[in-house]
Design an enzyme around this catalytic site. Structure first.
Site, PDB file in Angstrom:
ATOM      1  N   THR A 168       0.812  -1.219   0.000  1.00 26.61           N
ATOM      2  CA  THR A 168       0.000   0.000   0.000  1.00 26.61           C
ATOM      3  C   THR A 168       0.846   1.269   0.000  1.00 26.61           C
ATOM      4  OG1 THR A 168      -1.674  -1.190   1.252  1.00 26.61           O
ATOM      5  CG2 THR A 168      -1.851   1.199   1.223  1.00 26.61           C
ATOM      6  N   GLU A 169       0.357   2.275  -0.727  1.00 28.09           N
ATOM      7  CA  GLU A 169       0.960   3.613  -0.711  1.00 28.09           C
ATOM      8  C   GLU A 169      -0.113   4.631  -0.340  1.00 28.09           C
ATOM      9  OE1 GLU A 169       2.908   4.313  -4.454  1.00 28.09           O
ATOM     10  OE2 GLU A 169       4.089   2.468  -4.315  1.00 28.09           O
TER      11      GLU A 169
ATOM     12  N   GLY B 238      -4.308   2.622  -2.303  1.00 30.00           N
ATOM     13  CA  GLY B 238      -4.690   1.594  -1.349  1.00 30.00           C
ATOM     14  C   GLY B 238      -5.194   0.390  -2.110  1.00 30.00           C
TER      15      GLY B 238
ATOM     16  N   TRP C 277       0.968   2.487   5.802  1.00 27.96           N
ATOM     17  CA  TRP C 277       0.115   1.532   6.514  1.00 27.96           C
ATOM     18  C   TRP C 277       0.764   0.152   6.589  1.00 27.96           C
ATOM     19  CZ3 TRP C 277      -3.213   4.576   8.674  1.00 27.96           C
ATOM     20  CH2 TRP C 277      -3.697   5.699   7.985  1.00 27.96           C
TER      21      TRP C 277
ATOM     22  N   ILE D  87     -24.476  -4.001  25.633  1.00 30.58           N
ATOM     23  CA  ILE D  87     -24.861  -4.856  26.769  1.00 30.58           C
ATOM     24  C   ILE D  87     -24.197  -4.360  28.054  1.00 30.58           C
ATOM     25  CG2 ILE D  87     -24.552  -7.181  27.744  1.00 30.58           C
ATOM     26  CD1 ILE D  87     -25.078  -8.234  24.844  1.00 30.58           C
TER      27      ILE D  87
ATOM     28  N   GLY E  90     -23.063   1.867  30.120  1.00 26.91           N
ATOM     29  CA  GLY E  90     -22.057   2.891  30.392  1.00 26.91           C
ATOM     30  C   GLY E  90     -20.689   2.309  30.676  1.00 26.91           C
TER      31      GLY E  90
ATOM     32  N   GLU F  49      -6.041  -5.519   4.511  1.00 26.29           N
ATOM     33  CA  GLU F  49      -5.919  -6.621   3.541  1.00 26.29           C
ATOM     34  C   GLU F  49      -7.135  -6.728   2.633  1.00 26.29           C
ATOM     35  OE1 GLU F  49      -4.061 -10.316   4.638  1.00 26.29           O
ATOM     36  OE2 GLU F  49      -3.188  -9.417   6.427  1.00 26.29           O
TER      37      GLU F  49
END
Length: 379
Positions: free
Chosen positions: A126-127, A131, A156, A337, A340, A363
């Protein structure tokens, strides 16, 4: 097909589970908060055979198959997605690329160090501006006698700073020519090659992600992996297997979040009873469990196809796509679930939530997986 865990898989699962509880869980939030890549941990993992799981024993690896590999990544990711991601990238990208396409000399030189965790591997495709559109890469290599001079950057990249050896894809031909990209094996310390900016990420923060910088980096032609111009084709084949890695990572994260949510729902009381007794919560858990099971079936089929050397492109893309999206949904519901408490760093699900999102991007994004699947369907 019988997908029940073999005795060997069960032993590996228990070994990795014990290791993760002892060596990873106590440090998870410390590494996450400080963005520490725990290099010594991977040497210990190498001693257990976890850094060269697919590498034959003749090169110092564990010589195992994809079912065992999936099991190990999953058990690590149940505890920490970051460590699971680094393990996956090292095994399925850099190490596997050299195993699949390297010359015998290259295999003998690099695989024993990678398989034992003595060296950490990186893989650079990747560049910044390419991508998913990899054929427009701007990182180039120009021939100069027996050497190639590489200029450009990769972005990345897992282990971009720490990696001891990188398998990098660079353009040696014309733009948009699928036969104009070549794979080079480059060791850390090679003049003109350095690590660049380290990314400050939402999740997977203990897995190092950074730039690779090439500034008139001279690499001998003997460091070409495979044949000149075969890099793009090689990369696509490596990513086929890499989807199993990310699918396993995603399922591990989902199971970790699910386990935490089930435990909490049995302990947390509201209106005089555990919240697991409320249908609203119980049905969430039912949906989470069903989606995890379905994703795992796709992944197990992918492992079977890979082990038996059948084409895995379509099912692998389905498994990676579905498992990564399920991981995000399950982690999101786990936070809900917990209420807070799920939004705080004192409880584990907020990290599963942050880590899960990478699985839909790394990937090959979910959109790219759908592109792969649809093209295969429409052939």
């Amino acid at each position: 097909m019988n997908f029940n865990q073999s005795e060997n898989e069960q032993m590996i699962a228990q070994m990795v589970r014990d290791f993760a509880e002892k060596e990873i869980r106590p440090h998870v939030m410390e590494w996450d908060e400080s963005q520490t890549f725990p290099r010594p941990l991977f040497e210990k993992m190498g001693q257990l055979g976890l850094m060269g799981m697919l590498v034959p024993e003749q090169y110092g690896g564990a010589g195992l198959g994809y079912f065992e590999y999936k099991t190990a990544i999953e058990e690590v990711a149940k505890v920490c997605g970051s460590i699971g991601l680094s393990m996956a990238a090292h095994n399925s990208l850099c190490t596997n690329h050299i195993l699949e396409f390297g010359a015998e000399e290259q295999k003998q030189k690099y695989l024993p160090k990678l398989a034992t965790g003595e060296w950490i591997g990186a893989w650079g495709l990747t560049e910044a501006n390419t991508g998913s559109d990899a054929m427009r890469m701007k990182c180039t290599a120009v021939k100069d006698g027996e050497y190639w001079v590489i200029n450009g950057t990769k972005n990345w990249i897992t282990h971009g700073i720490t990696g001891d050896v990188v398998l990098v894809l660079v353009r040696t031909g014309e733009l948009l020519d699928s036969r104009g990209i070549t794979a080079f094996i480059i060791e850390r310390g090679t003049p003109g090659f350095s690590g660049g900016k380290k990314e400050n990420k939402l999740g997977m923060r203990a897995s190092e992600t950074a730039e690779l910088i090439f500034d008139n980096c001279r690499v001998h032609e003997s460091q070409i992996c495979g044949q000149l111009g075969d890099g793009f084709v090689q990369a696509m084949k490596i990513l086929d297997g890499g989807r199993i890695s990310i699918g396993s990572l995603a399922i591990g994260i989902a199971k970790g979040a699910m386990d935490a949510a089930v435990k909490y729902s049995k302990e947390r009381e509201q209106f005089g009873q555990p919240i697991a007794q409320f249908q609203a919560i119980a049905f969430k858990l039912a949906d989470m469990a069903t989606e995890i099971e379905a994703a795992e079936m796709l992944l197990l089929e992918s492992c079977h196809l890979k082990n038996t050397k059948q084409k895995v492109t379509t099912v692998g893309a389905m498994a990676k796509y579905y498992a990564s999206e399920v991981s995000v949904r399950v982690a999101t519901e786990a936070v809900q679930i917990f209420g807070g408490y799920g939004y705080t760093k004192d409880f584990p699900v907020e990290k599963f939530y942050r880590d899960s999102k990478l699985c839909t991007i790394g990937e090959g994004t979910s959109e790219i997986q759908k592109l792969v699947i649809s093209r295969e369907i429409l052939k």
